[in-house]
Write a protein that holds these residues in place. Structure first.
Motif, PDB file in Angstrom:
ATOM      1  N   GLU A 198       0.851  -1.180   0.000  1.00 45.25           N
ATOM      2  CA  GLU A 198       0.000   0.000   0.000  1.00 45.25           C
ATOM      3  C   GLU A 198       0.891   1.234   0.000  1.00 45.25           C
ATOM      4  OE1 GLU A 198      -2.682  -0.064   3.272  1.00 45.25           O
ATOM      5  OE2 GLU A 198      -3.354  -2.109   2.893  1.00 45.25           O
ATOM      6  N   PRO A 199       0.383   2.367  -0.513  1.00 41.07           N
ATOM      7  CA  PRO A 199       1.194   3.595  -0.532  1.00 41.07           C
ATOM      8  C   PRO A 199       1.713   3.948   0.862  1.00 41.07           C
ATOM      9  CG  PRO A 199      -0.790   3.878  -1.840  1.00 41.07           C
ATOM     10  CD  PRO A 199      -0.926   2.563  -1.144  1.00 41.07           C
ATOM     11  N   GLY A 200       3.033   4.096   0.976  1.00 41.13           N
ATOM     12  CA  GLY A 200       3.634   4.498   2.243  1.00 41.13           C
ATOM     13  C   GLY A 200       3.719   3.406   3.290  1.00 41.13           C
ATOM     14  N   GLN A 201       3.378   2.159   2.922  1.00 38.15           N
ATOM     15  CA  GLN A 201       3.396   1.060   3.883  1.00 38.15           C
ATOM     16  C   GLN A 201       4.479   0.041   3.512  1.00 38.15           C
ATOM     17  OE1 GLN A 201       1.298   1.056   6.620  1.00 38.15           O
ATOM     18  NE2 GLN A 201       0.702   3.090   5.867  1.00 38.15           N
ATOM     19  N   GLU A 202       4.729  -0.882   4.447  1.00 34.48           N
ATOM     20  CA  GLU A 202       5.705  -1.933   4.188  1.00 34.48           C
ATOM     21  C   GLU A 202       5.133  -2.970   3.224  1.00 34.48           C
ATOM     22  OE1 GLU A 202       6.971  -3.652   7.842  1.00 34.48           O
ATOM     23  OE2 GLU A 202       8.008  -1.847   8.543  1.00 34.48           O
ATOM     24  N   ILE A 203       6.014  -3.712   2.592  1.00 31.98           N
ATOM     25  CA  ILE A 203       5.609  -4.765   1.656  1.00 31.98           C
ATOM     26  C   ILE A 203       5.025  -5.947   2.434  1.00 31.98           C
ATOM     27  CG2 ILE A 203       6.426  -6.449  -0.044  1.00 31.98           C
ATOM     28  CD1 ILE A 203       8.528  -4.408  -0.907  1.00 31.98           C
ATOM     29  N   LEU A 204       3.887  -6.463   1.972  1.00 25.28           N
ATOM     30  CA  LEU A 204       3.247  -7.634   2.570  1.00 25.28           C
ATOM     31  C   LEU A 204       3.503  -8.850   1.689  1.00 25.28           C
ATOM     32  CD1 LEU A 204       1.193  -8.870   4.674  1.00 25.28           C
ATOM     33  CD2 LEU A 204      -0.557  -8.384   2.950  1.00 25.28           C
ATOM     34  N   ASP A 205       4.055  -9.900   2.279  1.00 25.41           N
ATOM     35  CA  ASP A 205       4.321 -11.150   1.570  1.00 25.41           C
ATOM     36  C   ASP A 205       3.145 -12.100   1.822  1.00 25.41           C
ATOM     37  OD1 ASP A 205       5.184 -13.511   0.491  1.00 25.41           O
ATOM     38  OD2 ASP A 205       7.090 -13.581   1.584  1.00 25.41           O
ATOM     39  N   CYS A 206       2.334 -12.352   0.791  1.00 25.49           N
ATOM     40  CA  CYS A 206       1.133 -13.177   0.947  1.00 25.49           C
ATOM     41  C   CYS A 206       1.442 -14.653   1.149  1.00 25.49           C
ATOM     42  CB  CYS A 206       0.211 -12.996  -0.272  1.00 25.49           C
ATOM     43  SG  CYS A 206      -0.525 -11.350  -0.380  1.00 25.49           S
ATOM     44  N   LEU A 263      -7.166  -0.831  -3.563  1.00 25.70           N
ATOM     45  CA  LEU A 263      -6.757  -1.948  -4.426  1.00 25.70           C
ATOM     46  C   LEU A 263      -6.146  -1.432  -5.727  1.00 25.70           C
ATOM     47  CD1 LEU A 263      -9.734  -4.473  -4.043  1.00 25.70           C
ATOM     48  CD2 LEU A 263      -7.429  -4.685  -3.104  1.00 25.70           C
ATOM     49  N   GLU A 264      -6.670  -0.336  -6.223  1.00 26.68           N
ATOM     50  CA  GLU A 264      -6.149   0.248  -7.460  1.00 26.68           C
ATOM     51  C   GLU A 264      -4.730   0.775  -7.261  1.00 26.68           C
ATOM     52  OE1 GLU A 264      -5.763   1.256 -11.245  1.00 26.68           O
ATOM     53  OE2 GLU A 264      -7.655   0.397 -10.539  1.00 26.68           O
ATOM     54  N   LYS A 265      -4.441   1.270  -6.063  1.00 23.28           N
ATOM     55  CA  LYS A 265      -3.140   1.886  -5.797  1.00 23.28           C
ATOM     56  C   LYS A 265      -2.078   0.881  -5.340  1.00 23.28           C
ATOM     57  CE  LYS A 265      -5.038   6.409  -4.547  1.00 23.28           C
ATOM     58  NZ  LYS A 265      -5.239   7.390  -3.444  1.00 23.28           N
ATOM     59  N   LEU A 266      -2.493  -0.358  -5.052  1.00 24.24           N
ATOM     60  CA  LEU A 266      -1.537  -1.362  -4.591  1.00 24.24           C
ATOM     61  C   LEU A 266      -0.419  -1.582  -5.612  1.00 24.24           C
ATOM     62  CD1 LEU A 266      -3.673  -4.274  -3.087  1.00 24.24           C
ATOM     63  CD2 LEU A 266      -2.098  -2.799  -1.847  1.00 24.24           C
ATOM     64  N   VAL A 267       0.803  -1.643  -5.124  1.00 24.18           N
ATOM     65  CA  VAL A 267       1.922  -2.089  -5.954  1.00 24.18           C
ATOM     66  C   VAL A 267       1.995  -3.604  -5.783  1.00 24.18           C
ATOM     67  CG1 VAL A 267       4.407  -1.999  -6.340  1.00 24.18           C
ATOM     68  CG2 VAL A 267       3.161   0.071  -5.648  1.00 24.18           C
ATOM     69  N   ILE A 268       1.901  -4.328  -6.888  1.00 21.18           N
ATOM     70  CA  ILE A 268       1.867  -5.790  -6.807  1.00 21.18           C
ATOM     71  C   ILE A 268       3.019  -6.393  -7.608  1.00 21.18           C
ATOM     72  CG2 ILE A 268      -0.608  -5.946  -6.353  1.00 21.18           C
ATOM     73  CD1 ILE A 268      -1.137  -6.431  -9.246  1.00 21.18           C
TER      74      ILE A 268
END
Length: 381
Positions: free
Chosen positions: A174-182, A199-204
């Motif tokens: 998410e913008p400005g947040q840490e990376i989440l490993d699913c 969801l649109e702004k998520l970097v995936i």
């Protein structure tokens, strides 16, 4: 109000209709135009109450648009109109509901707030109990407003309620947040937010080779617990049954971001399972003008008729009346491709259905082997 339908804001000469994703300022402008047109009619020398012209959301008004450059087909609605009228006893309350929902949406957009459909229902239940007694009425009215204003429900300030989860080889940020490993979210996976803007702004990011859509949460849980995404580099996603908007939105985003990844569906061998697959693949009439927006090129991995030899006879159960009703609806639809029709005909002729869990007859670890074998053999349609 008839002029509203044909104005440049609300009318398109194209054969197919759809809802736009619009900024709050434009949605507010469309609501204001609707109100001004209505007041103009009331204040005319010969006042009259006319109908609200809405796009007909019945299956007989649907069309399937087939992709020219990609193997993706989507459901659209055509320019066939229905109405809500103050002059018809059975439509009066539906007419008023449209204005009540538009009023609340306008207030939300002014305040830059968002609500879920359930929150909207309780707001309307408290303020207008004589008009809103169920969430179904609210959902239908939202679709009426979408059909009138030609903008998405999210543009109206209404968030999707999400049941979905995702797991596997997917990194989300998410913008400005840490990376989440699913892949490190446990067997329940990562809950998908209903905020489509987020969801649109998520970097995936992913190194997966497949995306697997799983009908049931219990099966998703089993596959995530077994870390199947490490055996088969993949992303698992589930809506825990019939797909909600947010889960479909995220799947569509992944399909756009990773166009080379096959999307494979694991569903029960029954009409309901096929209906769920088709909703992901084509969209749904129930979504009205937004039906097409989240369609993806989903392939049917299993269960299919050829897999029944793996299932004990005792695990095959009779089709229910609801199954036959869904089958009839699917067969009458133009969306169903020929090989899907053949599978559906086998179901109906056999009068039986099979659930994914029946594969546990071979052991709880068999499901992963089953998926791996079908992927290696490219056994999906």
């Amino acid at each position: 109000m008839a002029n509203l339908c044909k104005s440049s804001l609300f009318y398109s000469d194209q054969h197919l209709c759809y809802a736009d994703i619009l900024p709050p300022s434009e949605v507010r402008a469309r609501i204001e135009v609707a109100v001004l047109n209505f007041l103009k009619i009331l204040n005319s020398p010969v006042p009259a109450i006319t109908d609200l012209p809405l796009i007909n959301r019945r299956s007989n008004n649907s069309r399937v648009s087939r992709g020219l450059l990609a193997d993706v087909s989507s459901i659209f609605l055509s320019h066939s109109f229905c109405t809500r009228s103050l002059m018809k006893a059975n439509a009066t309350k539906a007419f008023i509901r449209v204005w009540k929902v538009m009023e609340v949406c306008f207030q939300l957009l002014v305040k830059e707030k968002r609500v879920t459909q359930r929150e909207l229902f309780y707001k309307l239940l408290c303020s207008s109990p004589e008009y809103f007694t169920s969430e179904l009425q609210v959902n239908r009215t939202i679709q009426d407003v979408v059909a009138l204003l030609r903008c998405s429900r999210y543009s109206l300030g209404i968030m999707a309620s999400s049941r979905g989860a995702v797991a596997g080889r997917l990194l989300l940020q998410e913008p400005g947040q840490e990376i989440l490993d699913c892949s490190a979210c446990g067997s329940s996976g990562h809950a998908i937010t209903g905020d489509l803007n987020l969801l649109e702004k998520l970097v995936i990011q992913t190194d997966a080779r497949y995306i697997t859509v799983v009908e049931k949460h219990a099966i998703f849980h089993r596959l995530a617990e077994d870390c199947i995404f490490n055996q088969i580099p993949s992303i698992l996603i589930t809506a825990k049954g019939y797909p909600d908007i947010a889960t479909r939105f995220l799947l569509h985003r992944m399909s756009q971001a990773f166009p080379d990844l096959p999307i494979l569906a694991l569903v029960d061998w029954n009409p309901a399972g096929l209906a769920i697959l088709c909703t992901f693949k084509f969209g749904s009439i129930g979504m009205g003008l937004e039906a097409y927006r989240y369609a993806c090129n989903v392939k049917w991995l299993g269960l299919r008729g050829g897999d029944l030899k793996l299932i004990p006879e005792e695990s095959l159960v009779p089709l229910k009346p609801r199954d036959l009703q869904i089958a009839k609806s699917l067969m009458s639809s133009e969306i169903l491709q020929e090989n899907y029709k053949e599978e559906l005909e086998i179901m109906v002729q056999s009068g039986r259905r099979a659930e994914i869990e029946a594969l546990y007859f071979h052991g709880y670890d068999f499901l992963g082997k089953y998926i791996a074998r079908k992927i290696v053999q490219a056994d999906y349609i």
